[in-house]
Structures are given as C-alpha cells and as structure tokens.
Design an enzyme around this catalytic site. Structure first.
Site, PDB file in Angstrom:
ATOM      1  N   HIS A  26       0.825  -1.215   0.000  1.00 59.42           N
ATOM      2  CA  HIS A  26       0.000   0.000   0.000  1.00 59.42           C
ATOM      3  C   HIS A  26       0.859   1.265   0.000  1.00 59.42           C
ATOM      4  CE1 HIS A  26      -3.532  -2.419   0.350  1.00 59.42           C
ATOM      5  NE2 HIS A  26      -3.220  -2.857   1.553  1.00 59.42           N
ATOM      6  N   ASP A  29      -5.216  -8.286  -3.355  1.00 60.92           N
ATOM      7  CA  ASP A  29      -5.529  -7.953  -1.972  1.00 60.92           C
ATOM      8  C   ASP A  29      -6.855  -8.553  -1.501  1.00 60.92           C
ATOM      9  OD1 ASP A  29      -5.523  -6.884   0.548  1.00 60.92           O
ATOM     10  OD2 ASP A  29      -5.426  -4.802  -0.056  1.00 60.92           O
TER      11      ASP A  29
END
Length: 467
Positions: free
Chosen positions: A283, A334
């Site tokens: 991220h 994810d």
C-alpha cells in the site's frame, strides 16, 4: 524432457520480437532463446517444436493476496452509516475470518487461484494470518490453514509464495489483541519455529513454483522490537527471504503511529535499516516525498492494489514520483474486490491522469506505450517482491506466459507494440486465451481443467457463508 516452443510474436526481456524459438527445461525454466533479427527472413519452426500463435507476454505476479477474503466479494457493498470506512469494513472481514475452516479456505483459494490464472496472474504472494482454530488453539495435526493454501496452489498450478504473517497486537503501544483478532495471534518463537521447519522441508522437496517467505501484518500489529528480532532471525535462516508488510494504508494508522512513536510508519520502518530489495511495502498509500525517496533508495518494492484501496476508500498512491525516482512498483488483488492485473494497471494510470489532468502520465521516453511500461514494470518488480524467477521471458526465468488472442475483438487492429495497451485499456483479461506456469499449460482456450468440477463446491460454500 525439454520442450521447444516457437513464438510467432512475443515480448522478450529485450523487447518485442517475432519468430523466437524458446527451449523450456524439465523444471519449467527457460534454458535457451533463439530470436531472429529484425531484417532476417521468417524462420521455419523446427518440426519438434510447439508453435504458439497469438501474442506471448510474461505472466503477472500477484504480489499481495488474502485468499479467504474472496468469500466477501459483493457482500459488503451497502451503506451502514455516513462514516463507513476501512475500519467499519474490517468488522465484516473479522466475521468471515472467524468462520473459515481449512476445508473452506481450500475451496475459496482454489476458486480464486483459477480466477487469477484466467485473468493473467501466474503466481501469487499469499499474505496469510489465519493461524488458529475458531475459539483458539492450533489444529492438532499441524496447521491445516497453511496447508489449505498450498493444496489450492498445487491443484490449480499457480506459482505460490506463501507468507505466514506475524500478528501480535491490535494497535501501536502494544495494545492487546481484540477478541475478534485472536485467531491471528502468533508468538515469535512459534512463528520462527514453524517457518524454519517449512523452509527446511521446502529445500528438500519443493515444487518448481513454490516459495516461502514471511510477513509482518503492520507496525500496529507487530511491535518494532519484535519486528527487528524476527527479521534478524529470518535473515539468519535465509538472507534472501521475501519479507512483506502493510504500511501507511490509512490516515488513522499514520496518525496513531505519530502519537505513539513521533514518526510516521514508513519513516519508522526505514529508520530500522532493515529494508532492502527483499522487502515489499504493501500500500504505502500515504507516503511523503521524502519517504518515497527512502523507499526507492532501499530498492524495496511497493505493492499497490488500486481496486482494494478504492473499494475501502484508502486514498491515492503517488505512483508517478516513485517511478521517476527509479522505485519499483507492482500490483496485487488484496481483498479480491477485483481479480484482474490489467484493471489494477489501468486505474494506476487513471488515478494519475485524474490528479494531474493530463494523459500518458506513467509512460516515459524509453517506453512511450503506457500499457507496455506498466505491465513490464509490475511483472518484473512483482517477481522481485515475491522472490520467484518470473516476470520476464529470458533465459533462467520460469516459463510463466500469457497467450493473447490476436483475433479477439479487444485486440482488433493492435500492432505488436500496442498489444499491451489494448490488454490494459481496451479489454482487461478478455483477450487471454492460454496460460502457462513453469512450462505447463494451466489454462487452454480460456478454461481451467478443474473449474467445472470445482464450481459446485464453491457455490455451495458461498451460499453457506452468506447465511
């Protein structure tokens, strides 16, 4: 026995080429490539070779996945309040995590991994923090939750970097785990012992496309002293072990880190001196310019999942500055909100266009085609992040290939050097016809051999989880 493939059109490490003869060894790695020069006449394929029509490009490593969250797709898209966020979504994630048993996880992961292969992901880093049985304690016959992921990868043929994840606290300041997080708990001694045993077994008899690494859930879930201790211990076991961590995904996380440590999370992580090319920072949504400089200098990889970050309202990652600094950037699915590398890359570029109000932001002078630039960058950096010899078509790398159907409507009119522009911006995964992993066909004519047999089990499980 080695197999030869005659590639009519392919993106090799050195660039686009026609008429390449590629030899793949028994272990699935490329042992030789003969490609004609641009001014040579078209070669005649050797009779023993398999001719591949279509456009051959490197498969994409998926550098960040939580397989169990495939069970959430479509189930959280409703409003609870005007303040819905990652933190409210997390409660639904905990509820699912605390219901999934090993057999359920294997079904979810098998379905997901087939979807990944058909969409263009040929390997996956599974960031795995389900360690215990519901209610506490480990499974008596080993870790069935770990084994479920490995079994799903073997059944589907996808490359796997398995990342058991250390998870010990609920927030900065060593706040104890909440009841709904108890299933994730792993003390350091147990974690290192289990990893060392797995790595030892892997060295003795590992499949060609299997690798084990490790992950730290986040700085809020692993105290900094523990992270240092575990990292040094893991480096003694294997200096090249892939290490991953969620970092700076949410502003609330950044603010909490500053209150407790006086530092931002990426800043704190870089100050340890531990970060190198074997790390992947997942991220890094709220990275400052100086933090991006530090990441690029460390040679670590950043993995973004634009569709998950958008789904959860995380924020925008500044991809353009990182790439300008020579940083490494890859993608992952994810939370499985979307399972499509082309979509991740398309929205990586679109985010930058929306911010800068211009086009072609992530292309450069060396590679003016946005699709090609992004696909090559994400594939090569993704392979680095997951510690697998993939990401490019060259000698010594694994034969992880996608075959694009040049006759598909989304590829209509595509020249050789615009093929990936069409894949990323004109059709997503629709043009992917065949998929190879480690020299073995796992998808042919858009179908995985196990999909029909598995579909009923998956549908039944999803109905049960929705109750």
């Amino acid at each position: 026995m080695a197999q030869q493939y005659y590639l009519e059109c392919a993106l090799l490490a050195q660039g686009w080429t026609r008429d390449a003869l590629v030899t793949v060894a028994d272990d699935g790695h490329i042992s030789a490539i003969e490609a004609r020069a641009g001014d040579e006449q078209q070669a005649v394929p050797p009779p023993q070779s398999e001719r591949i029509t279509g456009i051959v490009v490197p498969g994409m490593p998926n550098a960040h996945s939580h397989a169990f969250q495939r069970g959430m797709a479509g189930h959280t898209e409703y409003r609870l309040s005007a303040r819905d966020s990652f933190w409210t979504w997390r409660q639904a994630m905990y509820a699912l995590a605390n219901r999934v048993e090993p057999a359920d996880l294997e079904i979810l992961a098998t379905q997901l991994f087939m979807e990944m292969l058909k969409s263009g992901y040929t390997s996956v880093a599974e960031f795995h923090y389900l360690h215990r049985r519901p209610g506490g304690g480990h499974y008596p016959d080993g870790n069935g939750l770990w084994d479920a992921i490995t079994a799903a990868a073997a059944a589907t043929g996808i490359g796997l970097t398995f990342l058991p994840t250390l998870y010990q606290t609920s927030d900065f300041g060593a706040a104890p785990l909440k009841q709904e997080q108890a299933r994730f708990a792993a003390d350091t001694e147990w974690f290192l012992r289990m990893l060392e045993a797995r790595l030892g077994a892997e060295r003795r008899s590992a499949p060609a496309a299997l690798r084990t690494g490790a992950a730290f859930h986040s700085l809020r879930a692993v105290p900094l002293d523990t992270l240092r201790e575990a990292t040094l211990a893991l480096r003694r076991i294997d200096p090249t072990l892939p290490l991953h961590i969620h970092v700076a995904e949410q502003l609330k996380e950044v603010d909490s880190c500053r209150r407790h440590t006086g530092r931002r999370p990426i800043e704190l992580l870089l100050e340890t001196g531990l970060i190198d090319q074997h790390w992947c920072l997942v991220h890094a949504t709220h990275a400052t310019p100086s933090e991006l400089q530090g990441i690029a200098a460390s040679r670590a990889t950043v993995c973004v999942s634009i569709t998950t970050e958008a789904n959860l309202g995380d924020g925008f990652f500044e991809a353009a500055p990182l790439l300008k600094l020579g940083g490494r950037l890859c993608v992952g699915s994810d939370s499985q909100a979307t399972v499509c590398p082309a979509e991740e890359l398309r929205w990586m570029e679109y985010q930058q266009r929306l911010r800068k109000k211009r086009r072609g932001v992530l292309a450069d002078k060396q590679e003016p085609h946005v699709g090609t630039r992004l696909w090559r960058e994400a594939a090569q950096s993704g392979a680095q992040a997951i510690g697998q010899p993939a990401g490019t078509i060259e000698v010594g790398r694994r034969a992880d290939w996608l075959i694009l159907d040049g006759e598909h409507p989304s590829m209509a009119g595509a020249a050789m050097d615009t093929a990936l522009d069409h894949l990323v911006f004109a059709g997503g995964s629709a043009a992917i016809r065949d998929v190879m992993v480690a020299g073995r066909w796992v998808v042919k004519d858009r179908h995985h051999a196990a999909e029909l047999m598995h579909q009923g089990r998956f549908v039944d499980l999803m109905k049960r989880l929705a109750m």
